[in-house]
Design a protein around this motif. Structure first.
Motif, PDB file in Angstrom:
ATOM      1  N   LYS A  99     -14.220  16.702  -6.679  1.00 26.10           N
ATOM      2  CA  LYS A  99     -14.009  17.443  -6.748  1.00 26.10           C
ATOM      3  C   LYS A  99     -12.212  17.995  -7.623  1.00 26.10           C
ATOM      4  O   LYS A  99     -11.675  19.484  -7.685  1.00 26.10           O
ATOM      5  CB  LYS A  99     -14.365  18.382  -5.407  1.00 26.10           C
ATOM      6  CG  LYS A  99     -15.624  18.233  -4.963  1.00 26.10           C
ATOM      7  CD  LYS A  99     -15.403  19.620  -4.410  1.00 26.10           C
ATOM      8  CE  LYS A  99     -17.565  19.471  -3.709  1.00 26.10           C
ATOM      9  NZ  LYS A  99     -17.735  19.878  -2.408  1.00 26.10           N
ATOM     10  N   PHE A 100     -11.564  16.958  -7.062  1.00 24.08           N
ATOM     11  CA  PHE A 100      -9.961  16.895  -7.206  1.00 24.08           C
ATOM     12  C   PHE A 100      -9.716  16.512  -9.002  1.00 24.08           C
ATOM     13  O   PHE A 100      -8.446  16.700  -9.046  1.00 24.08           O
ATOM     14  CB  PHE A 100      -9.122  16.542  -6.420  1.00 24.08           C
ATOM     15  CG  PHE A 100      -8.907  17.761  -5.264  1.00 24.08           C
ATOM     16  CD1 PHE A 100      -8.971  18.686  -4.458  1.00 24.08           C
ATOM     17  CD2 PHE A 100     -10.269  17.500  -3.207  1.00 24.08           C
ATOM     18  CE1 PHE A 100      -8.303  19.710  -3.382  1.00 24.08           C
ATOM     19  CE2 PHE A 100     -10.739  17.277  -3.223  1.00 24.08           C
ATOM     20  CZ  PHE A 100      -9.407  19.308  -2.497  1.00 24.08           C
ATOM     21  N   LYS A 101     -10.828  15.724  -9.409  1.00 24.27           N
ATOM     22  CA  LYS A 101     -10.433  15.015  -9.947  1.00 24.27           C
ATOM     23  C   LYS A 101     -10.087  16.001 -11.550  1.00 24.27           C
ATOM     24  O   LYS A 101     -10.072  16.142 -12.709  1.00 24.27           O
ATOM     25  CB  LYS A 101     -10.560  14.028 -10.841  1.00 24.27           C
ATOM     26  CG  LYS A 101      -9.798  12.504  -9.827  1.00 24.27           C
ATOM     27  CD  LYS A 101     -11.591  11.951 -10.468  1.00 24.27           C
ATOM     28  CE  LYS A 101     -10.255  10.076  -8.655  1.00 24.27           C
ATOM     29  NZ  LYS A 101     -11.038   9.265  -8.894  1.00 24.27           N
ATOM     30  N   GLY A 102     -11.053  17.168 -11.758  1.00 17.82           N
ATOM     31  CA  GLY A 102     -12.000  17.829 -12.386  1.00 17.82           C
ATOM     32  C   GLY A 102     -13.101  17.867 -12.948  1.00 17.82           C
ATOM     33  O   GLY A 102     -13.606  16.514 -13.048  1.00 17.82           O
ATOM     34  N   LYS A 103     -12.851  18.410 -14.116  1.00 17.16           N
ATOM     35  CA  LYS A 103     -14.309  18.010 -15.036  1.00 17.16           C
ATOM     36  C   LYS A 103     -14.113  17.002 -16.096  1.00 17.16           C
ATOM     37  O   LYS A 103     -13.351  17.210 -16.312  1.00 17.16           O
ATOM     38  CB  LYS A 103     -15.605  19.416 -15.497  1.00 17.16           C
ATOM     39  CG  LYS A 103     -15.728  20.106 -14.355  1.00 17.16           C
ATOM     40  CD  LYS A 103     -16.416  21.195 -14.484  1.00 17.16           C
ATOM     41  CE  LYS A 103     -17.060  22.008 -13.546  1.00 17.16           C
ATOM     42  NZ  LYS A 103     -18.155  23.261 -14.237  1.00 17.16           N
ATOM     43  N   MET A 105       2.630  12.195  -1.293  1.00 15.34           N
ATOM     44  CA  MET A 105       2.377  12.809  -2.417  1.00 15.34           C
ATOM     45  C   MET A 105       1.089  11.792  -2.727  1.00 15.34           C
ATOM     46  O   MET A 105       1.707  10.470  -3.392  1.00 15.34           O
ATOM     47  CB  MET A 105       3.529  13.522  -3.191  1.00 15.34           C
ATOM     48  CG  MET A 105       4.333  14.798  -2.096  1.00 15.34           C
ATOM     49  SD  MET A 105       3.861  16.234  -2.110  1.00 15.34           S
ATOM     50  CE  MET A 105       3.617  17.015  -3.680  1.00 15.34           C
ATOM     51  N   VAL A 106       0.316  12.013  -3.614  1.00 11.94           N
ATOM     52  CA  VAL A 106      -1.163  11.312  -4.275  1.00 11.94           C
ATOM     53  C   VAL A 106      -1.025  12.152  -6.043  1.00 11.94           C
ATOM     54  O   VAL A 106      -1.374  13.445  -5.396  1.00 11.94           O
ATOM     55  CB  VAL A 106      -1.981  11.161  -3.722  1.00 11.94           C
ATOM     56  CG1 VAL A 106      -2.826  10.569  -4.393  1.00 11.94           C
ATOM     57  CG2 VAL A 106      -1.965  10.807  -2.174  1.00 11.94           C
ATOM     58  N   GLN A 107      -0.773  11.493  -6.719  1.00 12.58           N
ATOM     59  CA  GLN A 107      -0.845  11.770  -7.893  1.00 12.58           C
ATOM     60  C   GLN A 107      -2.290  11.095  -8.477  1.00 12.58           C
ATOM     61  O   GLN A 107      -2.830  10.284  -8.089  1.00 12.58           O
ATOM     62  CB  GLN A 107       0.189  11.518  -8.788  1.00 12.58           C
ATOM     63  CG  GLN A 107      -0.126  11.688 -10.220  1.00 12.58           C
ATOM     64  CD  GLN A 107       0.980  13.138  -9.851  1.00 12.58           C
ATOM     65  OE1 GLN A 107       1.585  13.331  -9.242  1.00 12.58           O
ATOM     66  NE2 GLN A 107       0.265  14.060 -10.948  1.00 12.58           N
ATOM     67  N   ILE A 108      -2.757  11.825  -8.868  1.00 11.27           N
ATOM     68  CA  ILE A 108      -4.333  11.993  -9.781  1.00 11.27           C
ATOM     69  C   ILE A 108      -4.995  12.365 -10.807  1.00 11.27           C
ATOM     70  O   ILE A 108      -4.170  13.427 -11.053  1.00 11.27           O
ATOM     71  CB  ILE A 108      -5.623  12.980  -8.478  1.00 11.27           C
ATOM     72  CG1 ILE A 108      -5.765  12.667  -6.681  1.00 11.27           C
ATOM     73  CG2 ILE A 108      -6.925  12.369  -8.920  1.00 11.27           C
ATOM     74  CD1 ILE A 108      -6.773  12.869  -5.849  1.00 11.27           C
ATOM     75  N   ASP A 109      -5.003  11.452 -11.710  1.00 17.15           N
ATOM     76  CA  ASP A 109      -5.333  11.245 -13.014  1.00 17.15           C
ATOM     77  C   ASP A 109      -4.429  13.060 -13.650  1.00 17.15           C
ATOM     78  O   ASP A 109      -4.849  13.730 -14.254  1.00 17.15           O
ATOM     79  CB  ASP A 109      -6.030  11.948 -12.854  1.00 17.15           C
ATOM     80  CG  ASP A 109      -7.525  11.375 -12.671  1.00 17.15           C
ATOM     81  OD1 ASP A 109      -7.073   9.421 -12.683  1.00 17.15           O
ATOM     82  OD2 ASP A 109      -8.942  10.933 -12.767  1.00 17.15           O
ATOM     83  N   GLU A 133      -6.204  12.506   4.612  1.00 16.75           N
ATOM     84  CA  GLU A 133      -6.311  10.713   4.874  1.00 16.75           C
ATOM     85  C   GLU A 133      -7.379   9.891   4.652  1.00 16.75           C
ATOM     86  O   GLU A 133      -8.380   9.565   3.834  1.00 16.75           O
ATOM     87  CB  GLU A 133      -5.703   9.839   6.028  1.00 16.75           C
ATOM     88  CG  GLU A 133      -3.981  10.238   5.691  1.00 16.75           C
ATOM     89  CD  GLU A 133      -3.121   9.656   7.393  1.00 16.75           C
ATOM     90  OE1 GLU A 133      -3.597   9.108   8.274  1.00 16.75           O
ATOM     91  OE2 GLU A 133      -2.408   9.996   6.599  1.00 16.75           O
ATOM     92  N   LYS A 134      -8.548  10.861   5.825  1.00 15.57           N
ATOM     93  CA  LYS A 134     -10.059  10.658   5.330  1.00 15.57           C
ATOM     94  C   LYS A 134     -10.893  10.907   4.183  1.00 15.57           C
ATOM     95  O   LYS A 134     -11.677  10.510   3.742  1.00 15.57           O
ATOM     96  CB  LYS A 134     -10.585  11.199   6.352  1.00 15.57           C
ATOM     97  CG  LYS A 134     -10.832  10.680   8.205  1.00 15.57           C
ATOM     98  CD  LYS A 134     -11.296  11.101   8.967  1.00 15.57           C
ATOM     99  CE  LYS A 134     -11.202  10.689  10.055  1.00 15.57           C
ATOM    100  NZ  LYS A 134     -11.429  11.044  11.138  1.00 15.57           N
ATOM    101  N   LEU A 135      -9.917  11.542   3.318  1.00 10.84           N
ATOM    102  CA  LEU A 135     -10.013  12.647   1.584  1.00 10.84           C
ATOM    103  C   LEU A 135     -10.255  11.301   1.140  1.00 10.84           C
ATOM    104  O   LEU A 135     -10.509  11.600  -0.191  1.00 10.84           O
ATOM    105  CB  LEU A 135      -9.623  13.816   1.691  1.00 10.84           C
ATOM    106  CG  LEU A 135     -10.046  14.512   0.016  1.00 10.84           C
ATOM    107  CD1 LEU A 135     -11.101  14.270   0.188  1.00 10.84           C
ATOM    108  CD2 LEU A 135      -8.895  15.522   0.249  1.00 10.84           C
ATOM    109  N   LEU A 136      -8.761  10.385   1.346  1.00  6.51           N
ATOM    110  CA  LEU A 136      -8.550   9.556   0.297  1.00  6.51           C
ATOM    111  C   LEU A 136      -9.655   8.561   0.116  1.00  6.51           C
ATOM    112  O   LEU A 136      -9.973   7.787  -1.132  1.00  6.51           O
ATOM    113  CB  LEU A 136      -7.223   8.528   0.457  1.00  6.51           C
ATOM    114  CG  LEU A 136      -6.174  10.075   0.033  1.00  6.51           C
ATOM    115  CD1 LEU A 136      -5.051   9.474   0.886  1.00  6.51           C
ATOM    116  CD2 LEU A 136      -5.865  10.630  -0.983  1.00  6.51           C
ATOM    117  N   LYS A 137     -10.460   8.292   1.549  1.00  2.70           N
ATOM    118  CA  LYS A 137     -11.579   7.623   0.909  1.00  2.70           C
ATOM    119  C   LYS A 137     -12.642   7.767   0.617  1.00  2.70           C
ATOM    120  O   LYS A 137     -13.686   6.449   0.388  1.00  2.70           O
ATOM    121  CB  LYS A 137     -11.854   6.798   2.737  1.00  2.70           C
ATOM    122  CG  LYS A 137     -10.241   6.008   3.169  1.00  2.70           C
ATOM    123  CD  LYS A 137     -10.624   6.015   4.486  1.00  2.70           C
ATOM    124  CE  LYS A 137      -9.478   5.425   5.415  1.00  2.70           C
ATOM    125  NZ  LYS A 137      -9.549   5.108   7.383  1.00  2.70           N
TER     126      LYS A 137
END
Length: 807
Positions: free
Chosen positions: A642-646, A614-618, A631-635
């Motif tokens: 797009k996952f951090k929101g506006k 699990m990776v927590q993003i903001d 995993e490539k997405l994290l790089k």
């Protein structure tokens, strides 16, 4: 030489005598013809053209075009017209009204020995260009042996070319608008000898808004002339015009005593079909009558174009043509010619083709849209069963239009019977139209315009006993035309707004409790989540937005006819398995799509289970990383955005605290400060006071700038005054200075030198507005002074010279 001269004189005398005899013979023929016309009894029954007192050129023209027997309107109207009387004629369509006025026109001008130098003799007005062309063609055939010059004046052609030729024309066949333009602008057009005015389809000319134009044309013509008005139906506007321009007219009405207003050889039927099924019924009819010649009438040009384009794509197996008023003149002429020469064809047309046009051997007249009145119906069905031939007509009526239309037809003595449609021959083209509109945005656009034009044509009708717009199922009509939904129509929306505004509050509350959405015709839209309604693949397609913007892979999945591409069974190995399984979870979403943030895959295969993290993003929900793709997405920072929101934009106040650009105040704090009206008045008062203070500050700042500007100007003026005073003082000392430089240098009385600062400031102020002068270096300046001292005018020049001599 004398005998030759004598023979020449004999030949000339012989020619003169033959010319005199020919002229005398022509005068005798004219007098005999005039006597026969005077002796003609208008009430006598005449059956053949040979019994009429006609000239030799007219009789030869009629015989060459195979006209032998007279129709009822011809036998009654020509006799009165030859005597120069005004005529108001009414007869059935296809009864030969054209010859009823062309023969008198030719005969009256012939008896008056009309030539091209006499100017315009006869004017024939037509409501449409096609009818004008048809009248002109008949005139050319019948009057081929006459020496008159005839012209066709209609819109769509060069005005300058027509102006150059109009001065030599004796007979003009024209439309009202272009003729009035020539009467106003063409100087060569002479009307002082004008003899005859003819109006064909006079009631249509009045209905089309040409009444003012016709009045203006009559004003251009002399008062003494013969007038003839002809039409299949007579209206009040025609009678008003007759009172203005006709003098003691003969009313020739052939069909008043008849049992029906339409020809007896015409079979007339009507079909009650709901509005959404009219296109299917028309298609089924055309497919069942491929060996016929048919005219289909619609209410607007946009409908004509949509139905023509749709059926042309469907290829019914018979040539299709379309005719409406927005086409260019050359195209309209070509279409009428093609349809006249065709043996089997279908012509989609507006009421442009409803008046007077003579298409040979028309088998069927189909009225897909209900005519505006019974007179329009009579003229439409008149395209078939002409000249006592057999014809058939079918009228499509919506159930809401049946009662009112049948009542009008009964009043006009139109016999019509109801027929039913065979269910086994009915074909539906709804799905095909939907498929075509889905693939072709231009056809969909045409369908929307056709829908709006049809609704508008019903909306503007005056007879509300026939046309009930709110009883029509417009949503179903749009669906039958292949449209995803009924387009919004502004004028209907305005009427609904008026009704809601004038309705009582109780009714408004009842309507607001129910479903508010309704289509253009007031019909409620079906709910999208209605489980009882069967939804097809096409319904789901038309619910999509941006239908004309398709993904690249879509063309690989859908055939040209809208069906799914079958999987290729010939392909083997891994590629075939992957294509068959392209909707699995693993292949459904690409990196960065909205489906990436789902918690876990639903795959049940234990072999594919991977160690998840699990990776927590903001502060958002944790992102599950369970594959190499994620995993490539994290790089990639770009895809993680797009996952951090506006993000939110912040601004900082004077104290350094961060705030959002737009913040909503707490409602409780707002109410605690008092009533909203009081706060608004307070806010307006504060803003007014702040604006007043800002205005005072701006005015003070402007005054300060003006004050500074004035001080600078005064300083420049004082510097200039000091400069002038010093120059005057130096000029007063010049007369006492000798020419010897040494005496000047060692003289005891040396005048005080002026202040350099004042001189520099004065020059800078004066020269600030001038262009800057180029500066020379000091060495060059010294060389130039030593080489050429120049004239000595001031004390400074003397000082410079002395310093140069002393080294």
């Amino acid at each position: 030489m004398a005998p030759a001269r004598a023979s020449h004189g004999k030949q000339k005398a012989h020619n003169d005598s033959s010319r005199i005899l020919k002229r005398k013979r022509g005068q005798d023929e004219l007098s005999t013809l005039a006597q026969r016309v005077d002796d003609l009894d208008p009430k006598a029954s005449i059956k053949n053209f040979s019994e009429l007192p006609l000239s030799e050129p007219t009789a030869s023209g009629l015989e060459a075009t195979h006209y032998k027997t007279l129709t009822d309107i011809q036998s009654r109207a020509i006799s009165h017209a030859l005597k120069g009387r005004d005529i108001l004629g009414a007869a059935k369509t296809g009864s030969g009204k054209t010859l009823a006025f062309l023969v008198p026109v030719l005969e009256n001008l012939y008896r008056k020995q009309w030539t091209e130098y006499d100017g315009l003799g006869a004017l024939i007005l037509s409501p449409t260009r096609e009818l004008a062309v048809q009248i002109f063609e008949v005139l050319r055939k019948v009057g081929r042996y006459h020496g008159f010059s005839a012209g066709l004046v209609i819109g769509g052609k060069s005005l300058r070319e027509e102006q150059e030729r109009l001065g030599r024309m004796n007979i003009l066949v024209c439309t009202p608008g272009r003729m009035l333009q020539h009467l106003d602008q063409t100087a060569m057009l002479e009307t002082h000898n004008f003899q005859m005015l003819v109006m064909d389809e006079a009631d249509r000319i009045m209905d089309m808004g040409f009444q003012k134009t016709v009045d203006a044309i009559i004003d251009h013509l002399p008062k003494e002339h013969q007038t003839m008005l002809f039409s299949a139906t007579q209206t009040k506007k025609v009678s008003d015009l007759a009172r203005l321009s006709l003098k003691d007219p003969e009313y020739v009405a052939v069909h008043e005593a008849a049992a029906a207003a339409t020809p007896a050889t015409l079979q007339q039927h009507y079909v009650v079909t709901p509005l959404p099924q009219k296109l299917d019924t028309l298609w089924s009819f055309i497919r069942s009558n491929l060996k016929s010649k048919t005219v289909v009438f619609l209410s607007s040009g946009k409908q004509v174009r949509f139905v023509y384009e749709s059926f042309r794509h469907l290829q019914p197996g018979i040539p299709l043509l379309h005719l409406h008023g927005k086409q260019k003149q050359g195209g309209r002429m070509d279409i009428t010619t093609k349809f006249s020469q065709a043996q089997h064809s279908v012509l989609f047309a507006t009421d442009v083709a409803a008046r007077g046009l003579d298409f040979p051997a028309v088998d069927w007249v189909i009225q897909m849209d209900c005519p505006e009145d019974a007179d329009t119906y009579i003229h439409r069905v008149g395209r078939t069963a002409r000249y006592e031939q057999v014809g058939r007509a079918v009228l499509f009526l919506d159930p809401s239009e049946e009662k009112g239309m049948l009542k009008q037809l009964e009043q006009k003595k139109v016999p019509i019977e109801r027929i039913n449609i065979k269910a086994n021959k009915q074909q539906s083209i709804k799905n095909q139209l939907q498929n075509m509109c889905f693939k072709d945005p231009e056809l969909k656009y045409l369908g929307q315009k056709a829908f709006i034009s049809y609704v508008k044509s019903v909306y503007v009708q005056k007879d509300k006993e026939i046309f009930h717009l709110k009883e029509l199922s417009l949503e179903d009509l749009a669906s039958s035309m292949g449209l995803p939904g009924a387009p919004r129509i502004k004028f209907i929306k305005g009427d609904d707004t008026k009704e809601r505004k004038n309705a009582s509050r109780k009714m408004t509350q009842l309507s607001s409790d129910g479903e508010d959405d309704s289509d253009a015709g007031g019909q409620k839209k079906p709910k999208k989540n209605d489980e009882n309604q069967v939804r097809t693949r096409y319904d789901r397609m038309f619910e999509r937005r941006n239908q004309d913007v398709l993904a690249d892979h879509y063309s690989k999945l859908i055939n040209d006819d809208g069906t799914m591409v079958a999987p290729d069974a010939d392909k083997g190995g891994e590629d075939a398995d992957e294509d068959a399984d392209f909707l699995s979870v693993k292949r459904r979403f690409a990196a960065g799509d909205a489906g990436l943030d789902q918690a876990k895959s639903d795959s049940d295969d234990s072999d594919d289970q991977r160690a998840t993290k699990m990776v927590q993003i903001d502060g958002k929900e944790p992102l599950v990383i369970d594959s190499k793709r994620r995993e490539k997405l994290l790089k990639s920072k770009k895809k993680l955005l797009k996952f951090k929101g506006k993000g939110t934009k912040l601004i900082y106040d004077d104290e350094g605290n961060a705030h959002e650009v737009y913040e909503m105040e707490d409602e409780d704090h707002f109410k605690a400060r008092g009533d909203a009206d009081v706060q608004r008045e307070r806010f307006l008062a504060e803003e007014t006071e702040r604006t007043r203070h800002a205005d005072l500050e701006d005015k003070e700042l402007a005054r300060e700038k003006r004050r500074e500007k004035k001080e600078k100007r005064r300083a420049r003026e004082r510097a200039l005054a000091d400069e002038e005073a010093e120059e005057e003082r130096g000029a007063q000392l010049l007369p006492f200075v000798g020419d010897d430089a040494e005496s000047v240098a060692s003289g005891p009385e040396e005048p005080t030198r002026p202040s350099k600062k004042q001189r520099v400031s004065a020059e800078s102020d004066d020269e600030s507005e001038e262009e800057p002068r180029p500066r020379k270096s000091k060495s060059k300046a010294k060389k130039s002074k030593s080489a050429d001292p120049g004239p000595i005018e001031t004390l400074q020049d003397l000082e410079a010279l002395a310093s140069g001599l002393l080294g």
